[in-house]
Each structure stands twice: as C-alpha cells, then as structure tokens.
Design a protein around this motif. Structure first.
Motif, PDB file in Angstrom:
ATOM      1  N   THR A  28       0.832  -1.201   0.000  1.00 52.83           N
ATOM      2  CA  THR A  28       0.000   0.000   0.000  1.00 52.83           C
ATOM      3  C   THR A  28       0.870   1.255   0.000  1.00 52.83           C
ATOM      4  OG1 THR A  28      -1.705  -1.194   1.208  1.00 52.83           O
ATOM      5  CG2 THR A  28      -1.856   1.204   1.200  1.00 52.83           C
ATOM      6  N   ALA A  29       1.912   1.274   0.820  1.00 53.27           N
ATOM      7  CA  ALA A  29       2.812   2.431   0.870  1.00 53.27           C
ATOM      8  C   ALA A  29       3.564   2.578  -0.453  1.00 53.27           C
ATOM      9  CB  ALA A  29       3.798   2.284   2.024  1.00 53.27           C
ATOM     10  N   GLY A  30       3.985   1.469  -1.037  1.00 51.21           N
ATOM     11  CA  GLY A  30       4.677   1.520  -2.324  1.00 51.21           C
ATOM     12  C   GLY A  30       3.775   2.039  -3.432  1.00 51.21           C
ATOM     13  N   ALA A  31       2.519   1.616  -3.437  1.00 51.54           N
ATOM     14  CA  ALA A  31       1.579   2.098  -4.447  1.00 51.54           C
ATOM     15  C   ALA A  31       1.312   3.589  -4.279  1.00 51.54           C
ATOM     16  CB  ALA A  31       0.276   1.317  -4.355  1.00 51.54           C
ATOM     17  N   LEU A  32       1.258   4.052  -3.036  1.00 49.13           N
ATOM     18  CA  LEU A  32       1.059   5.475  -2.784  1.00 49.13           C
ATOM     19  C   LEU A  32       2.248   6.293  -3.282  1.00 49.13           C
ATOM     20  CD1 LEU A  32      -0.532   7.789  -1.426  1.00 49.13           C
ATOM     21  CD2 LEU A  32       0.761   7.293   0.637  1.00 49.13           C
ATOM     22  N   LEU A  33       3.457   5.847  -3.002  1.00 44.98           N
ATOM     23  CA  LEU A  33       4.655   6.545  -3.479  1.00 44.98           C
ATOM     24  C   LEU A  33       4.748   6.526  -4.999  1.00 44.98           C
ATOM     25  CD1 LEU A  33       7.304   5.419  -0.846  1.00 44.98           C
ATOM     26  CD2 LEU A  33       6.240   7.660  -1.099  1.00 44.98           C
ATOM     27  N   LEU A  34       4.405   5.402  -5.598  1.00 44.87           N
ATOM     28  CA  LEU A  34       4.439   5.302  -7.060  1.00 44.87           C
ATOM     29  C   LEU A  34       3.409   6.236  -7.690  1.00 44.87           C
ATOM     30  CD1 LEU A  34       5.694   3.817  -9.485  1.00 44.87           C
ATOM     31  CD2 LEU A  34       3.852   2.137  -9.278  1.00 44.87           C
ATOM     32  N   ALA A  35       2.233   6.324  -7.116  1.00 48.32           N
ATOM     33  CA  ALA A  35       1.204   7.226  -7.646  1.00 48.32           C
ATOM     34  C   ALA A  35       1.637   8.683  -7.516  1.00 48.32           C
ATOM     35  CB  ALA A  35      -0.109   6.995  -6.917  1.00 48.32           C
ATOM     36  N   ALA A  36       2.256   9.041  -6.394  1.00 46.02           N
ATOM     37  CA  ALA A  36       2.734  10.416  -6.205  1.00 46.02           C
ATOM     38  C   ALA A  36       3.856  10.732  -7.182  1.00 46.02           C
ATOM     39  CB  ALA A  36       3.206  10.613  -4.771  1.00 46.02           C
ATOM     40  N   TRP A  37       4.746   9.776  -7.428  1.00 43.37           N
ATOM     41  CA  TRP A  37       5.863   9.987  -8.355  1.00 43.37           C
ATOM     42  C   TRP A  37       5.346  10.139  -9.786  1.00 43.37           C
ATOM     43  CZ3 TRP A  37       8.543   6.370 -11.773  1.00 43.37           C
ATOM     44  CH2 TRP A  37       9.743   6.896 -12.274  1.00 43.37           C
ATOM     45  N   ARG A  38       4.385   9.321 -10.170  1.00 40.04           N
ATOM     46  CA  ARG A  38       3.824   9.432 -11.517  1.00 40.04           C
ATOM     47  C   ARG A  38       3.090  10.750 -11.693  1.00 40.04           C
ATOM     48  NH1 ARG A  38       1.405   3.398 -12.573  1.00 40.04           N
ATOM     49  NH2 ARG A  38       3.419   2.410 -12.973  1.00 40.04           N
ATOM     50  N   ARG A  39       2.404  11.204 -10.660  1.00 38.43           N
ATOM     51  CA  ARG A  39       1.699  12.480 -10.740  1.00 38.43           C
ATOM     52  C   ARG A  39       2.694  13.619 -10.906  1.00 38.43           C
ATOM     53  NH1 ARG A  39      -1.792  15.743 -12.441  1.00 38.43           N
ATOM     54  NH2 ARG A  39      -2.449  17.353 -11.024  1.00 38.43           N
TER      55      ARG A  39
END
Length: 78
Positions: A28-39
C-alpha cells in the motif's frame, strides 16, 4: 461542518485500513509513493528550462537577474 469532516476522515482511514489489510502495509505504501511519483512526472514546467531550451521550443527567454555580468574564474588576477 465538523461532523462532516470527521465522516470524511473516518471513511478515508477506513479505506486505508482496508487496503492495508487486503494488500499489506508495504504494498500500500509503495503504491502510494508510485502514484505520487507518476503524478509529479505528468506536470511539465517551463520555468525549469534554460534560456537556450526556451529559445529552441519557441518560448521567450527569461531575463538574467544579474545582467550581463558574469564571474569567470580564469579572469581572477592574483
């Protein structure tokens, strides 16, 4: 107003808790960081470009705050 804010916060924390329970904390934390990085990658800023690149693209150049005065180390006289 305060009660509606608590309802939103409760539903958000419940959703995060459900994601952590279903997929695990690290995923969950990895998906959140990945979404923020892609944004962050989606946002293109012209202000970060140099004058040379701005000229190539067709944007007006930024004025140099220092004027035409440039410090060149090789001009230093001892």
């Amino acid at each position: 107003m305060r009660e509606s804010q608590f309802m939103v916060a409760d539903t958000l924390s419940a959703a995060v808790h459900e994601l952590c329970r279903e997929h695990g904390v690290w995923k969950t934390a990895g998906a959140l960081l990945l979404a923020a990085w892609r944004r962050r990658q989606e946002v293109n800023r012209i202000s970060d470009l140099s004058n040379r690149l701005r000229r190539d693209v067709g944007f007006p150049e930024l004025e140099d705050d220092r004027g035409n005065v440039r410090f060149i180390l090789w001009d230093l006289r001892l």
